[in-house]
Design a protein around this motif. Structure first.
Motif, PDB file in Angstrom:
ATOM      1  N   MET A   1       0.617  86.947 -25.147  1.00  0.00           N
ATOM      2  CA  MET A   1       0.426  86.417 -23.978  1.00  0.00           C
ATOM      3  C   MET A   1      -1.059  85.951 -23.792  1.00  0.00           C
ATOM      4  SD  MET A   1       0.443  88.664 -20.073  1.00  0.00           S
ATOM      5  CE  MET A   1       2.203  88.552 -19.778  1.00  0.00           C
ATOM      6  N   THR A   2      -0.937  85.049 -22.938  1.00  0.00           N
ATOM      7  CA  THR A   2      -2.214  84.004 -22.958  1.00  0.00           C
ATOM      8  C   THR A   2      -2.988  84.688 -21.598  1.00  0.00           C
ATOM      9  OG1 THR A   2      -1.112  82.214 -21.396  1.00  0.00           O
ATOM     10  CG2 THR A   2      -1.457  81.869 -23.790  1.00  0.00           C
ATOM     11  N   PHE A   3      -4.271  84.376 -21.615  1.00  0.00           N
ATOM     12  CA  PHE A   3      -4.931  84.516 -20.348  1.00  0.00           C
ATOM     13  C   PHE A   3      -4.464  83.977 -19.050  1.00  0.00           C
ATOM     14  CE2 PHE A   3      -8.191  83.624 -17.057  1.00  0.00           C
ATOM     15  CZ  PHE A   3      -8.943  84.827 -17.052  1.00  0.00           C
ATOM     16  N   GLY A   4      -4.048  82.521 -19.035  1.00  0.00           N
ATOM     17  CA  GLY A   4      -3.359  82.002 -17.889  1.00  0.00           C
ATOM     18  C   GLY A   4      -1.987  82.623 -17.560  1.00  0.00           C
ATOM     19  N   ALA A   5      -1.123  82.826 -18.443  1.00  0.00           N
ATOM     20  CA  ALA A   5      -0.013  83.568 -18.120  1.00  0.00           C
ATOM     21  C   ALA A   5       0.099  84.829 -17.600  1.00  0.00           C
ATOM     22  CB  ALA A   5       0.907  83.772 -19.467  1.00  0.00           C
ATOM     23  N   PHE A   6      -0.943  85.612 -17.943  1.00  0.00           N
ATOM     24  CA  PHE A   6      -1.255  87.173 -17.341  1.00  0.00           C
ATOM     25  C   PHE A   6      -1.839  86.784 -15.924  1.00  0.00           C
ATOM     26  CE2 PHE A   6      -4.473  90.345 -16.307  1.00  0.00           C
ATOM     27  CZ  PHE A   6      -3.409  91.561 -16.714  1.00  0.00           C
ATOM     28  N   ILE A   7      -2.696  85.890 -15.615  1.00  0.00           N
ATOM     29  CA  ILE A   7      -3.429  85.884 -14.345  1.00  0.00           C
ATOM     30  C   ILE A   7      -2.050  85.316 -13.274  1.00  0.00           C
ATOM     31  CG2 ILE A   7      -5.552  85.708 -14.915  1.00  0.00           C
ATOM     32  CD1 ILE A   7      -5.696  82.825 -14.307  1.00  0.00           C
ATOM     33  N   SER A   8      -1.153  84.335 -13.820  1.00  0.00           N
ATOM     34  CA  SER A   8      -0.181  83.972 -13.094  1.00  0.00           C
ATOM     35  C   SER A   8       0.949  84.870 -12.661  1.00  0.00           C
ATOM     36  CB  SER A   8       0.352  82.826 -14.016  1.00  0.00           C
ATOM     37  OG  SER A   8       1.743  82.256 -13.192  1.00  0.00           O
ATOM     38  N   THR A   9       1.127  85.864 -13.579  1.00  0.00           N
ATOM     39  CA  THR A   9       2.080  86.735 -13.533  1.00  0.00           C
ATOM     40  C   THR A   9       1.658  87.578 -12.591  1.00  0.00           C
ATOM     41  OG1 THR A   9       3.010  86.495 -15.750  1.00  0.00           O
ATOM     42  CG2 THR A   9       3.328  88.649 -14.643  1.00  0.00           C
ATOM     43  N   ARG A  10       0.351  88.286 -12.506  1.00  0.00           N
ATOM     44  CA  ARG A  10      -0.372  89.176 -11.896  1.00  0.00           C
ATOM     45  C   ARG A  10      -0.457  88.435 -10.319  1.00  0.00           C
ATOM     46  NH1 ARG A  10       1.022  92.149 -15.346  1.00  0.00           N
ATOM     47  NH2 ARG A  10      -0.085  93.762 -16.440  1.00  0.00           N
ATOM     48  N   ARG A  11      -0.668  87.484 -10.315  1.00  0.00           N
ATOM     49  CA  ARG A  11      -1.021  86.700  -8.946  1.00  0.00           C
ATOM     50  C   ARG A  11       0.554  86.823  -8.148  1.00  0.00           C
ATOM     51  NH1 ARG A  11       0.140  81.936  -7.277  1.00  0.00           N
ATOM     52  NH2 ARG A  11       0.470  80.979  -9.115  1.00  0.00           N
ATOM     53  N   LYS A  12       1.554  86.363  -9.047  1.00  0.00           N
ATOM     54  CA  LYS A  12       2.721  86.054  -8.224  1.00  0.00           C
ATOM     55  C   LYS A  12       3.292  87.564  -7.919  1.00  0.00           C
ATOM     56  CE  LYS A  12       3.734  81.739 -10.491  1.00  0.00           C
ATOM     57  NZ  LYS A  12       4.345  81.208 -11.890  1.00  0.00           N
TER      58      LYS A  12
ATOM     59  N   ILE B   1     -13.145  78.593  -6.461  1.00  0.00           N
ATOM     60  CA  ILE B   1     -12.774  77.630  -7.410  1.00  0.00           C
ATOM     61  C   ILE B   1     -11.881  76.644  -6.905  1.00  0.00           C
ATOM     62  CG2 ILE B   1     -13.482  78.674  -9.595  1.00  0.00           C
ATOM     63  CD1 ILE B   1     -10.624  79.404  -9.913  1.00  0.00           C
ATOM     64  N   SER B   2     -11.416  75.512  -7.547  1.00  0.00           N
ATOM     65  CA  SER B   2     -10.334  74.757  -6.664  1.00  0.00           C
ATOM     66  C   SER B   2      -9.106  75.128  -7.115  1.00  0.00           C
ATOM     67  CB  SER B   2     -10.580  73.509  -7.255  1.00  0.00           C
ATOM     68  OG  SER B   2     -10.362  73.278  -8.569  1.00  0.00           O
ATOM     69  N   ASN B   3      -8.233  74.946  -6.398  1.00  0.00           N
ATOM     70  CA  ASN B   3      -6.716  75.304  -6.656  1.00  0.00           C
ATOM     71  C   ASN B   3      -6.162  74.463  -8.147  1.00  0.00           C
ATOM     72  OD1 ASN B   3      -6.674  73.473  -4.630  1.00  0.00           O
ATOM     73  ND2 ASN B   3      -4.482  73.662  -4.100  1.00  0.00           N
ATOM     74  N   GLY B   4      -6.712  73.425  -8.301  1.00  0.00           N
ATOM     75  CA  GLY B   4      -6.338  72.543  -9.549  1.00  0.00           C
ATOM     76  C   GLY B   4      -6.908  73.176 -10.635  1.00  0.00           C
ATOM     77  N   TYR B   5      -8.284  73.769 -10.436  1.00  0.00           N
ATOM     78  CA  TYR B   5      -8.692  74.309 -11.774  1.00  0.00           C
ATOM     79  C   TYR B   5      -7.991  75.621 -12.271  1.00  0.00           C
ATOM     80  CZ  TYR B   5     -12.563  76.859 -14.593  1.00  0.00           C
ATOM     81  OH  TYR B   5     -13.154  77.613 -15.517  1.00  0.00           O
ATOM     82  N   LEU B   6      -7.683  76.342 -10.953  1.00  0.00           N
ATOM     83  CA  LEU B   6      -6.904  77.774 -11.267  1.00  0.00           C
ATOM     84  C   LEU B   6      -5.454  77.182 -11.848  1.00  0.00           C
ATOM     85  CD1 LEU B   6      -6.458  80.654 -11.423  1.00  0.00           C
ATOM     86  CD2 LEU B   6      -5.990  80.546  -8.684  1.00  0.00           C
ATOM     87  N   CYS B   7      -4.970  76.418 -11.235  1.00  0.00           N
ATOM     88  CA  CYS B   7      -3.592  76.017 -11.911  1.00  0.00           C
ATOM     89  C   CYS B   7      -3.623  75.346 -13.483  1.00  0.00           C
ATOM     90  CB  CYS B   7      -2.957  74.671 -10.838  1.00  0.00           C
ATOM     91  SG  CYS B   7      -1.493  74.190 -11.575  1.00  0.00           S
ATOM     92  N   ASP B   8      -4.580  74.713 -13.844  1.00  0.00           N
ATOM     93  CA  ASP B   8      -4.989  74.244 -15.197  1.00  0.00           C
ATOM     94  C   ASP B   8      -5.173  75.479 -16.064  1.00  0.00           C
ATOM     95  OD1 ASP B   8      -4.610  71.758 -14.524  1.00  0.00           O
ATOM     96  OD2 ASP B   8      -6.740  70.970 -14.702  1.00  0.00           O
ATOM     97  N   ILE B   9      -5.860  76.621 -15.531  1.00  0.00           N
ATOM     98  CA  ILE B   9      -5.981  77.641 -16.338  1.00  0.00           C
ATOM     99  C   ILE B   9      -4.846  78.444 -16.597  1.00  0.00           C
ATOM    100  CG2 ILE B   9      -7.007  80.067 -16.241  1.00  0.00           C
ATOM    101  CD1 ILE B   9      -9.392  78.852 -14.850  1.00  0.00           C
ATOM    102  N   GLU B  10      -3.913  78.783 -15.406  1.00  0.00           N
ATOM    103  CA  GLU B  10      -2.685  79.119 -15.399  1.00  0.00           C
ATOM    104  C   GLU B  10      -1.734  78.641 -16.540  1.00  0.00           C
ATOM    105  OE1 GLU B  10      -1.003  80.162 -11.836  1.00  0.00           O
ATOM    106  OE2 GLU B  10      -2.362  81.632 -11.272  1.00  0.00           O
TER     107      GLU B  10
END
Length: 77
Positions: free
Chosen positions: A1-12, A27-36
């Motif tokens: 699992m990647t960092f982005g996948a982890f935070i996306s899963t937990r957020r959802k 942070i901007s939502n675009g930046y968070l989206c890019d990380i996810e």
């Protein structure tokens, strides 16, 4: 699992939208989206701490986030 996948899963799982989460982190939502999506490197420890607090994550989840962030920072995007 990647960092982005982890935070996306937990957020959802917490039923939080991207915009509100990004705003809470300062942070901007675009930046968070890019990380996810794995297009940007994980954010720093200050944001990891805020994310864990905001989602009420366990110490085990926090440790995993740090491990995933460290791993993902080593690999170029």
């Amino acid at each position: 699992m990647t960092f982005g996948a982890f935070i996306s899963t937990r957020r959802k799982e917490a039923k939080l939208n991207l915009r509100d989460t990004a705003k809470h982190l300062g942070i901007s939502n675009g930046y968070l989206c890019d990380i996810e999506q794995g297009r940007r490197k994980p954010f720093g420890s200050d944001k990891i701490e805020k994310f864990c607090e905001y989602l009420h994550l366990t110490d085990a989840d926090k440790a995993l986030m740090y491990d995933l962030a460290k791993k993902d920072r080593r690999h170029p995007i």
